[in-house]
Design an enzyme around this catalytic site. Structure first.
Site, mmCIF file in Angstrom:
data_model
loop_
_atom_site.group_PDB
_atom_site.id
_atom_site.type_symbol
_atom_site.label_atom_id
_atom_site.label_comp_id
_atom_site.label_asym_id
_atom_site.label_seq_id
_atom_site.Cartn_x
_atom_site.Cartn_y
_atom_site.Cartn_z
ATOM 1 N N GLU A 156 4.047 -6.387 4.027
ATOM 2 C CA GLU A 156 3.980 -5.687 5.318
ATOM 3 C C GLU A 156 5.148 -6.116 6.203
ATOM 4 O OE1 GLU A 156 1.967 -3.378 6.414
ATOM 5 O OE2 GLU A 156 0.027 -3.514 5.397
ATOM 6 N N GLU B 213 -5.072 1.957 2.200
ATOM 7 C CA GLU B 213 -5.062 0.779 3.081
ATOM 8 C C GLU B 213 -5.202 1.193 4.534
ATOM 9 O OE1 GLU B 213 -3.160 -2.275 5.748
ATOM 10 O OE2 GLU B 213 -2.622 -0.174 5.425
ATOM 11 N N GLU B 214 -4.520 2.273 4.905
ATOM 12 C CA GLU B 214 -4.471 2.668 6.310
ATOM 13 C C GLU B 214 -5.837 3.100 6.853
ATOM 14 O OE1 GLU B 214 -2.183 2.089 8.252
ATOM 15 O OE2 GLU B 214 -0.238 2.176 7.247
ATOM 16 N N HIS C 135 4.127 3.554 12.346
ATOM 17 C CA HIS C 135 3.209 4.531 12.941
ATOM 18 C C HIS C 135 3.830 5.286 14.113
ATOM 19 C CE1 HIS C 135 -0.645 2.252 11.390
ATOM 20 N NE2 HIS C 135 0.351 2.248 10.501
ATOM 21 N N HIS D 209 0.844 -1.194 0.000
ATOM 22 C CA HIS D 209 0.000 0.000 0.000
ATOM 23 C C HIS D 209 0.878 1.241 0.000
ATOM 24 C CE1 HIS D 209 0.566 0.993 4.317
ATOM 25 N NE2 HIS D 209 0.476 -0.299 4.550
ATOM 26 N N ASP E 81 -0.157 4.453 0.834
ATOM 27 C CA ASP E 81 -0.491 5.513 1.790
ATOM 28 C C ASP E 81 0.177 5.265 3.129
ATOM 29 O OD1 ASP E 81 -2.288 3.266 2.082
ATOM 30 O OD2 ASP E 81 -3.548 4.489 3.390
#
Length: 394
Positions: free
Chosen positions: A169, A141-142, A362, A73, A75
């Protein structure tokens, strides 16, 4: 094992692009599209409704009988309010807790994987492997895995049938064969306001909402107490959580409106739809008494996102291939949600395997070690050299 300058440059270039989910990702998508076009590869783009975001799907090795998807992903989550020691878009390389590392938002989650995959496009094109390599890069995705649903629908409409999918991931390059689902909902409660001295003439939206919140708590305690354990997860049972609650305008006004948001994180062996149905049924059971006072009173539910759980197998050929390419003997489970369940539900054998750790994702000063990126590059090089695999499974 050393990371090549080209692979690092691609990863840094992507990290420097601001693709926080609220922004467009087209700069990144067009960068990859243009790079592939210079190699003679045409990309399929599928857009969101406003045409501000796009998925990219490209096949390296057109005409081969089947292909393996490398999925990521584009984003990232924002960094507002986080205490960064550097510009989150700097893509700085410096020493860190795990040695020399690439820093920046999205470095671990998951632009470095995408960059390394794209940097090997020419190698995949020239590969003698008996399968094509598909690149599948999604938006949003987030915030709910919205983009990949459009990408998968486009593949179905175009009758493109990939052999398998590797979702990159961050798993520290250990193949992951399961994760929980993430199902989030918003509940809006309409009551009837009144002066707080006249409560029998009102419907207190906060109190009605609180009853449903209590039911969610009871359900979560029931999962912890009664649900069969799925060993390997940090929390080996399904969970509920209320993340936001809003309501009321003054202490002496019975609130007309309340709103709360909640989620289920369901085991791959559980049924999130059934969980949500139980919540809705309980809320509806409260409505008759509410409507006696105010006919317009009641509950409304809105789906925020539904990310299905993922359950692969250590015996899947794509898992065995990932083990061979990483040198890992075992597999793992991950606590976070990914797009893997959507690919698996589309009939595509899937595994999750990528560089870095979710512990850095994150976070302020997010990073991925160059050692992990070197392992990822070796993975890509090994994939390009693969001559045969056990497909389909016996």
């Amino acid at each position: 094992m050393t990371l090549s300058p080209q692979a690092l440059e691609f990863a840094q270039t992507l990290v420097r692009m601001n693709t926080v989910s609220q922004n467009s990702n087209l700069e990144l998508i067009h960068f990859i599209r243009d790079h592939l076009a210079r190699l003679g590869v045409k990309s399929r783009l599928t857009f969101n409704d406003s045409k501000t975001k796009a998925n990219l799907f490209a096949t390296l090795g057109e005409g081969k009988p089947a292909g393996i998807i490398l999925s990521g992903h584009t984003d990232t989550v924002p960094w507002d309010g986080q205490d960064w020691s550097m510009d989150p878009l700097s893509a700085l390389v410096k020493d860190g807790p795990e040695g020399p590392s690439l820093y920046g938002r999205g470095s671990a989650d998951m632009k470095a994987f995408i960059g390394i995959a794209v940097s090997h496009a020419e190698q995949f094109l020239n590969s003698e492997a008996p399968f094509a390599i598909h690149l599948a890069f999604s938006y949003d995705e987030e915030v709910g895995c919205f983009g990949v649903k459009e990408l998968i629908a486009d593949l179905r409409d175009a009758n493109i049938q990939p052999l398998a999918c590797i979702v990159g991931e961050p798993t520290s390059m250990v193949p992951a064969i399961a994760h929980k689902g993430v199902y989030r909902y918003k509940c809006c409660v309409r009551g009837k306001e009144a002066h707080s001295s006249l409560t029998p003439h009102s419907v207190n939206a906060i109190e009605m909402a609180a009853r449903v919140v209590g039911r969610l708590r009871d359900m979560g305690e029931g999962f912890e107490r009664e649900e069969p354990r799925f060993e390997g997860f940090d929390v080996p049972f399904s969970t509920t959580s209320v993340g936001q609650f809003h309501g009321g305008i003054a202490d002496n006004v019975v609130p007309r409106d309340a709103e709360f948001r909640y989620e289920f994180r369901d085991l791959p062996t559980a049924n999130a739809a059934q969980m949500q149905s139980e919540v809705v049924a309980y809320a509806k059971s409260l409505e008759p008494a509410m409507k006696k006072v105010a006919p317009a009173a009641g509950f409304e539910f809105e789906t925020i996102c539904e990310i299905p759980s993922f359950l692969g197998s250590k015996d899947d050929p794509v898992t065995r291939l990932a083990q061979e390419l990483t040198g890992e003997q075992g597999t793992t489970l991950v606590a976070f949600g990914t797009e893997a369940g959507l690919f698996k539900n589309a009939g595509i054998s899937t595994v999750v395997c990528g560089p870095g750790s979710i512990r850095q994702a994150h976070q302020p000063d997010e990073y991925v070690s160059l050692a992990q990126l070197a392992r990822c590059e070796a993975f890509m090089q090994g994939l390009a050299r693969t001559r045969s695999i056990d497909w389909p499974p016996a």
